[in-house]
Design an enzyme around this catalytic site. Sequence first.
Site, PDB file in Angstrom:
ATOM      1  N   LYS A 104       0.878  -0.906   0.200  1.00  0.00           N
ATOM      2  CA  LYS A 104       0.001  -0.013  -0.008  1.00  0.00           C
ATOM      3  C   LYS A 104       0.901   1.224  -0.233  1.00  0.00           C
ATOM      4  CE  LYS A 104      -2.818   2.733   2.733  1.00  0.00           C
ATOM      5  NZ  LYS A 104      -3.583   3.334   3.969  1.00  0.00           N
ATOM      6  N   GLY A 192     -10.837   8.022   7.221  1.00  0.00           N
ATOM      7  CA  GLY A 192     -11.791   8.859   7.290  1.00  0.00           C
ATOM      8  C   GLY A 192     -13.213   8.201   7.911  1.00  0.00           C
ATOM      9  N   ASN A 213      -8.393   1.778  10.306  1.00  0.00           N
ATOM     10  CA  ASN A 213      -7.757   1.497  11.392  1.00  0.00           C
ATOM     11  C   ASN A 213      -7.907   2.196  12.651  1.00  0.00           C
ATOM     12  OD1 ASN A 213      -3.863   1.560  12.216  1.00  0.00           O
ATOM     13  ND2 ASN A 213      -5.731   0.686  13.155  1.00  0.00           N
ATOM     14  N   THR A 214      -8.104   3.622  12.591  1.00  0.00           N
ATOM     15  CA  THR A 214      -8.453   4.327  13.774  1.00  0.00           C
ATOM     16  C   THR A 214      -9.786   3.996  14.271  1.00  0.00           C
ATOM     17  OG1 THR A 214      -6.980   5.952  12.872  1.00  0.00           O
ATOM     18  CG2 THR A 214      -8.536   6.725  14.743  1.00  0.00           C
TER      19      THR A 214
END
Length: 262
Positions: A104, A192, A213-214
């Site tokens: 990536k 996002g 992820n977050t």
Amino acid sequence: MAQHSDPLVIAGKSYSSRLLVGTGKYKDFDETRRAVEASGAEIVTVAIRRTNIGQNPGEPNLLDVLPPSRITYLPNTAGCYTADDAVRTCRLARELLDGHDLVKLEVLGDQKTLYPDVTATLQAAETLVKDGFKVMVYTSDDPIIAKRLEEMGCVAVMPLAAPIGSGLGIQNRYNIVEIVQNAKVPILVDAGVGTASDAAVAMELGCDGVLMNTAIAEAKNPVLMASAMKKAIEAGREAFLAGRMPRKRYASASSPIDGTFF
């Protein structure tokens, strides 16, 4: 619809899950493992500059927790602000993972917003593709740039929904739809997403998958949020395939009255 009948195909390989997850920001590797398992993800990203996958002998190794025999690793270039740094990081990942060539690419342009440096991204993508890498590329939600990256040879294009880690959800649905409708490679929303409804919206717009992820790692209960995201991805995909009803400006009775007796 069973997932296996509608696979996500990236670089010629099929995956039953359309959810890709990151491995950073968890409290420890055990929580990472439990969240990944709850998500059902088959592809996980790993930041080569921040996570040990063998470059630091004697330290806990992510490969021991999530064996490559069960998980497809997607090394990423998080933290890279130049094309040269991104290319070097990908080459290091290929060496550490015994020739693994799926990566990536992200080249950031600003430390505050973490928006991509599109010019540097194009430069790095061209170099990596020529070097034999299968490049999944993080970029802005510009349809023209997305198409150019596809034509350059990237195996998947990953436009942002909103700034990395913001949790704001998809801010420009029009651009995402334009990218999806003009693409011949998988389009995955990257960055996002904040909660399950954001993931479902991305899938309803026709995206082939979502990387996050977050949204999982910083939830109060990451493992439970990972499970929620799994369901949202599946529901959004099925809704897209089903085809939503048209929007109307007026009411429409659920039960038609024509031919009824009074």
